[in-house]
Every structure is written in C-alpha cells, then in structure tokens.
Design an enzyme around this catalytic site. Structure first.
Site, mmCIF file in Angstrom:
data_model
loop_
_atom_site.group_PDB
_atom_site.id
_atom_site.type_symbol
_atom_site.label_atom_id
_atom_site.label_comp_id
_atom_site.label_asym_id
_atom_site.label_seq_id
_atom_site.Cartn_x
_atom_site.Cartn_y
_atom_site.Cartn_z
ATOM 1 N N ASN A 1 16.013 -80.392 36.217
ATOM 2 C CA ASN A 1 15.255 -81.354 36.188
ATOM 3 C C ASN A 1 13.417 -80.164 35.355
ATOM 4 O OD1 ASN A 1 12.644 -83.108 36.240
ATOM 5 N ND2 ASN A 1 13.007 -82.991 37.987
ATOM 6 N N GLY B 1 10.234 -77.479 45.806
ATOM 7 C CA GLY B 1 9.555 -76.369 44.720
ATOM 8 C C GLY B 1 8.262 -75.743 46.297
ATOM 9 N N GLU C 1 9.203 -87.101 43.157
ATOM 10 C CA GLU C 1 7.649 -87.244 42.799
ATOM 11 C C GLU C 1 7.337 -88.151 42.255
ATOM 12 O OE1 GLU C 1 8.831 -83.786 40.339
ATOM 13 O OE2 GLU C 1 8.468 -82.531 42.353
ATOM 14 N N LYS D 1 10.818 -80.648 34.652
ATOM 15 C CA LYS D 1 9.513 -81.909 34.952
ATOM 16 C C LYS D 1 8.858 -81.429 33.938
ATOM 17 C CE LYS D 1 10.301 -80.100 39.494
ATOM 18 N NZ LYS D 1 10.133 -80.293 41.124
ATOM 19 N N GLU E 1 17.567 -84.608 48.339
ATOM 20 C CA GLU E 1 16.557 -83.755 47.398
ATOM 21 C C GLU E 1 15.659 -83.849 49.097
ATOM 22 O OE1 GLU E 1 16.091 -82.348 43.460
ATOM 23 O OE2 GLU E 1 15.342 -84.301 43.293
#
Ligand code: PEP
Length: 251
Positions: free
Chosen positions: A9, A173, A97, A11, A167
């Site tokens: 990913n 992160g 997110e 992002k 996740e």
C-alpha cells in the site's frame, strides 16, 4: 492450500519521477513464483504503474473505489469499472485511515466491497481495532462487527474471491507490530466467523496481516497457520524491503 499474497500500500506517496524509480527498482528484485503480489499506488499513478509493471508478476490495485460500480454523478470518486478500464484488478476497501480519518462507515465499506466484486475486481477488506479498543478488551467484538457488516451486505459467497487484511490500527505506521501470536489469534477468529457461514469458503480465504511489517519480522508472522501474507505500507516503498518480504512469504 492458500497461495501467499504480499500487497504493498503506497498510500498518498510518490511523484511520477519517484514512482518510475520504484518501478525500475522492483524490476531488479528476485520474486518467488509461489507468491502472488500486488501494489496499490495512488490513484493518479495507477496508469503509470500498470504500464511500468506490465512485464512483471506484480499486479496493480487502487486504494479505494466508489460505492457505485458504474458511471454516476459522484464528483471526485473513481468507480470500480473505471479502475478495471485502466488495467486495475484489485482494490483496498475499509482501510483504517479511511474509516477513522475520513469517517467511512461499516456500511459504506460494505457497499464499496460489493461494487468492486460487481466489476470483477478483488477487494482486500481491511479490518482492525484501535489501541483504546484493544486495551478495553474489545478487539474481537470490533473486528467481528466490521466483518459482519460486510457479510450482511455482500454475503459469504463474495469471500470466494475477496481477501481480508487484519490491520490493528495501533500497529500501522507506528513501528509497533502485533506479535505473531496476537495476530494469529485474530486471524483464526476471522476465519472462524466466516466458517460459521461456509467452512469451505472460510478455509480458502487469504487473511493478510498488516501493521509495521518489515523484512526483519515478516518470516515469523508468515509462519503462523492463519497468516497468508501481508499488507505492507511504509516498507513497500523500498523495493529491497518489499522484495525481502515477498521472499519471506515464499519460504
Ligand atoms: C497500511 O497502511 O496498510 C500499513 C500496514 O502500513 P505500515 O506497514 O506502514 O504499518
């Protein structure tokens, strides 16, 4: 036997120039044939990555799609059918997110998941709890509710083609990774919940772990019985790391 899958990913990162460099660097990596791979660039780079990886074993996905599968008056959204048209066969849905920063509901996630399947894309359904929810002992309840809402909208048959990614939000992160045992416990619970509806489908669904996976911790996570690969954020922006994680999934 579930084929391992490693997904990157990217992002909201990259420019045309840095994406070209990453494509070039990925082309120099050795990838195991036993592992399926897909990267999810920003929507504006999807076409560039589809062309750049055309001769590679890495497929290309999008990070989101609209809840409406076809053309609609929906300014700013991109439909699954438009993504398919530019060569994109995969899509992330319900990334934390989007749920937590952009306020995407369980219901909206379910509709996007269904829209992706209606266009023959493979949705990667992201599930996960926040740190507060984990500390309050609510992990199984939260993840179970997120999954149940997609099952209610799209049905168990839709998991014949879909992928699930667990996740934990606190691990994304942050540099904090769930231990292999913590991740395995939730992966097994997800599979168990699906098996109440259809055991054969549950046994075939790939469940990825995501949250600060790196080359150094990938192998021990992928060794767990119900962890079928990874959804990789930061480390997927470095071709060497992504390559090493894919090789760990192949061992
Ligand atoms: C993600 O955003 O899906 C993710 C897993 O990120 P990271 O690997 O950087 O924790």
């Amino acid at each position: 036997m579930r084929r391992p899958l490693v997904a990157g990913n990217w992002k909201m990162n990259g420019t045309r120039a840095s994406v070209a460099e990453l494509i070039e660097a990925l082309g120099q990596q050795e990838f195991p044939e036993s592992v399926e791979m897909v990267v999810f660039p920003s929507c504006v780079h999807v076409g560039q990555v589809v062309s750049g990886l055309a001769d590679s074993a890495i497929a290309v996905g999008a990070q989101d799609c609209a809840a409406e599968p076809g053309f609609a008056a929906l300014t700013g959204e991109v439909s699954a059918s438009q993504l398919v048209d530019v060569g994109c066969g995969w899509v992330l849905v319900g990334h934390s997110e989007r749920r937590l920063i952009l306020g995407e509901s369980d219901e909206m996630t379910g509709r996007k998941f269904k829209a992706a399947l209606a266009c023959d894309m493979t949705p990667v359904l992201c599930l996960g709890e926040t740190l507060e929810q984990r500390q309050a002992g609510q992990t199984l309840e939260v993840v179970g509710r997120q999954l149940a809402s997609v099952l209610a909208i799209a049905g168990i048959g839709s998991f014949e083609k879909a992928v699930v990614a667990y996740e934990p939000v606190w691990a994304i992160g942050s540099g904090l990774t769930a231990t292999p045992q913590q991740a395995q416990e939730i992966h097994a619970a997800i599979r168990e919940q699906l098996s109440h509806e259809d055991k054969r489908i549950a046994d075939g669904v790939r469940i990825l772990y995501g949250g600060s996976v790196k080359a150094e911790n990938a192998a021990e996570l992928f060794a767990m019985a119900d962890i079928d690969g990874g959804l990789i954020g930061g480390a997927s922006l470095k071709a060497n790391e992504f390559g090493a994680i894919c090789r760990a999934a192949g061992n």
